[in-house]
Write an enzyme that holds these catalytic residues in place. Structure first.
Site, PDB file in Angstrom:
ATOM      1  N   GLY A 114      68.603  26.340   9.725  1.00 39.60           N
ATOM      2  CA  GLY A 114      68.306  27.729   9.369  1.00 39.60           C
ATOM      3  C   GLY A 114      66.896  28.087   9.791  1.00 39.60           C
ATOM      4  N   GLY A 115      66.519  29.289   9.492  1.00 41.27           N
ATOM      5  CA  GLY A 115      65.191  29.781   9.837  1.00 41.27           C
ATOM      6  C   GLY A 115      64.150  29.338   8.820  1.00 41.27           C
ATOM      7  N   SER A 154      64.334  29.641   4.688  1.00 44.52           N
ATOM      8  CA  SER A 154      65.720  30.049   4.428  1.00 44.52           C
ATOM      9  C   SER A 154      66.343  29.295   3.259  1.00 44.52           C
ATOM     10  CB  SER A 154      66.572  29.848   5.688  1.00 44.52           C
ATOM     11  OG  SER A 154      66.595  28.473   6.044  1.00 44.52           O
ATOM     12  N   LYS A 174      66.432  25.712   3.207  1.00 47.81           N
ATOM     13  CA  LYS A 174      66.982  24.448   3.706  1.00 47.81           C
ATOM     14  C   LYS A 174      66.592  23.256   2.829  1.00 47.81           C
ATOM     15  CE  LYS A 174      64.874  24.769   7.626  1.00 47.81           C
ATOM     16  NZ  LYS A 174      64.123  26.020   7.493  1.00 47.81           N
ATOM     17  N   ALA A 191      59.987  11.567   5.272  1.00 50.44           N
ATOM     18  CA  ALA A 191      59.092  12.583   5.817  1.00 50.44           C
ATOM     19  C   ALA A 191      58.728  12.198   7.243  1.00 50.44           C
ATOM     20  CB  ALA A 191      57.837  12.693   4.960  1.00 50.44           C
ATOM     21  N   HIS A 250      54.913  19.386  -1.038  1.00 54.99           N
ATOM     22  CA  HIS A 250      56.313  18.953  -0.929  1.00 54.99           C
ATOM     23  C   HIS A 250      56.576  17.728  -1.797  1.00 54.99           C
ATOM     24  CE1 HIS A 250      58.382  21.553   1.908  1.00 54.99           C
ATOM     25  NE2 HIS A 250      57.243  21.668   2.564  1.00 54.99           N
ATOM     26  N   GLU A 305      57.599   7.523   4.774  1.00 54.58           N
ATOM     27  CA  GLU A 305      57.027   8.284   5.874  1.00 54.58           C
ATOM     28  C   GLU A 305      57.321   7.542   7.170  1.00 54.58           C
ATOM     29  OE1 GLU A 305      52.895   9.144   5.243  1.00 54.58           O
ATOM     30  OE2 GLU A 305      53.254   9.901   3.223  1.00 54.58           O
TER      31      GLU A 305
END
Length: 169
Positions: free
Chosen positions: A7-8, A11, A13, A32, A48, A60
């Site tokens: 998606g943009g 949005s 996601k 990540a 996040h 990570e």
């Protein structure tokens, strides 16, 4: 099972993917792919991380996703755009080499047994047209990689204004 959530920008996601992962596992993994470019980016990473509680295992990994053992686990990979950026920069914007390396990693991911992997990506080609040649090259790279992953995915969800729309599966 391979999910692709696309998606943009903004949005929904990541929120959708996190809810999906939690619904599938009491202890999901969060992978990540961001490279810490500067202090502002570190703040974004910190924000996040604060959105996930103690149920999550955080990993990570900038490029080599196949190094992670996903067997028997539910994992959320956030995100293809940042992951591809790492390849794009490291290959000095060589699209063919970047695609070759990134596709090889996805091929290895889908071979892992008994894994549920939720991959988040961006539809950057649906946004504003890039002003620079390198921006246009990256937009093409992202589009080709999204197509590749979508073909491999069991389920593809397009997020539109916070609403999940099933595209495949």
């Amino acid at each position: 099972m391979l999910y692709l959530i696309t998606g943009g920008e903004r949005s929904g996601k990541s929120s959708y993917a996190q809810e999906l992962a939690i619904s599938l596992s009491d202890q999901p993994m969060y992978v990540a792919t961001a490279r810490k470019w500067d202090g502002d980016f570190q703040k974004r990473i910190d924000r996040h991380q604060s959105e996930r509680d103690e149920r999550w295992t955080n990993i990570e990994e900038e490029k080599q996703l196949s190094r992670i053992d996903f067997s028997g686990k539910v994992a959320m990979i956030d995100c293809v755009t940042l992951w591809l950026t790492n390849y794009f920069v490291d290959t000095k914007n060589d699209i063919e080499l970047c695609l070759q390396q990134a596709k090889a990693e996805i091929e290895q991911l889908v071979l892992q047994e008994n894994a549920t992997i939720i991959i988040i990506t961006n539809e950057i080609g649906m946004g504003v047209h890039a002003h620079t040649e390198v921006g246009r090259k990256f937009t093409e790279l992202q589009g080709w990689m999204n197509q590749f992953i979508a073909k491999k995915a069991d389920k593809v969800i397009l997020m539109v204004s916070g609403i999940p729309v099933t595209i495949k599966g």
